[in-house]
Write a protein that holds these residues in place. Structure first.
Motif, PDB file in Angstrom:
ATOM      1  N   ASN A   1       6.866  -2.256 -11.622  1.00 33.79           N
ATOM      2  CA  ASN A   1       6.972  -1.954 -12.913  1.00 33.79           C
ATOM      3  C   ASN A   1       8.239  -2.217 -13.210  1.00 33.79           C
TER       4      ASN A   1
ATOM      5  N   ALA B   1       4.353   0.727  -7.680  1.00 34.39           N
ATOM      6  CA  ALA B   1       4.193   1.245  -8.999  1.00 34.39           C
ATOM      7  C   ALA B   1       3.095  -0.175  -9.363  1.00 34.39           C
ATOM      8  N   SER B   2       1.866   1.055 -10.227  1.00 31.82           N
ATOM      9  CA  SER B   2       0.660  -0.303 -10.887  1.00 31.82           C
ATOM     10  C   SER B   2       1.852  -1.131 -11.873  1.00 31.82           C
ATOM     11  N   SER B   3       1.934  -2.275 -11.813  1.00 30.54           N
ATOM     12  CA  SER B   3       2.031  -3.258 -12.247  1.00 30.54           C
ATOM     13  C   SER B   3       1.611  -4.548 -13.076  1.00 30.54           C
TER      14      SER B   3
ATOM     15  N   CYS C   1       0.672  -1.327   0.246  1.00 35.84           N
ATOM     16  CA  CYS C   1      -0.019  -0.081   0.340  1.00 35.84           C
ATOM     17  C   CYS C   1       1.163   1.113   0.381  1.00 35.84           C
TER      18      CYS C   1
ATOM     19  N   ARG D   1       2.851   3.659  -1.465  1.00 36.43           N
ATOM     20  CA  ARG D   1       2.780   4.342  -3.303  1.00 36.43           C
ATOM     21  C   ARG D   1       4.199   4.900  -3.008  1.00 36.43           C
TER      22      ARG D   1
ATOM     23  N   TYR E   1      -2.222  -4.743 -11.997  1.00 38.56           N
ATOM     24  CA  TYR E   1      -2.897  -4.526 -12.260  1.00 38.56           C
ATOM     25  C   TYR E   1      -3.494  -3.684 -10.848  1.00 38.56           C
ATOM     26  N   ARG E   2      -2.342  -4.058 -10.278  1.00 38.58           N
ATOM     27  CA  ARG E   2      -2.277  -3.651  -7.910  1.00 38.58           C
ATOM     28  C   ARG E   2      -0.744  -2.776  -7.644  1.00 38.58           C
ATOM     29  N   PHE E   3      -1.220  -2.057  -6.915  1.00 40.28           N
ATOM     30  CA  PHE E   3       0.475  -1.356  -6.491  1.00 40.28           C
ATOM     31  C   PHE E   3       1.452  -2.567  -5.889  1.00 40.28           C
ATOM     32  N   SER E   4       2.533  -2.593  -6.962  1.00 36.50           N
ATOM     33  CA  SER E   4       3.208  -4.131  -6.051  1.00 36.50           C
ATOM     34  C   SER E   4       4.986  -3.269  -5.858  1.00 36.50           C
TER      35      SER E   4
END
Length: 73
Positions: A47, A15-17, A9, A11, A20-23
């Motif tokens: 990403n 990054a959006s990977s 969580c 940020r 499609y989740r922030f990882s």
């Protein structure tokens, strides 16, 4: 040597990977025979490509002259 996407969580390091989740992309170096973790690199935005993350995370210097093999190679 393998990279894995860890959902997070925060940020600032995520990054959006491709999932499609922030990882975060975490590179882990494991001894092939003992399966013990030798080192883990700095977390990078999710990403990032594994090849680029390998060098940027610092795992490449921790591996030294050891032979590394990517999964599927």
């Amino acid at each position: 040597m393998d990279g894995t996407l860890v959902p997070t969580c925060d940020r600032q390091v995520a990054a959006s990977s491709k999932n499609y989740r922030f990882s975060t992309n975490l590179q882990v170096l494991v001894h092939a025979d003992t399966r013990l973790v030798i080192t883990a690199g700095r977390p990078l935005p999710g990403n990032r490509n594994d090849c680029k993350a390998f060098a940027e995370s610092g795992v490449d210097t921790a591996a030294g002259a050891a032979t590394t093999r990517a999964p599927g190679a």
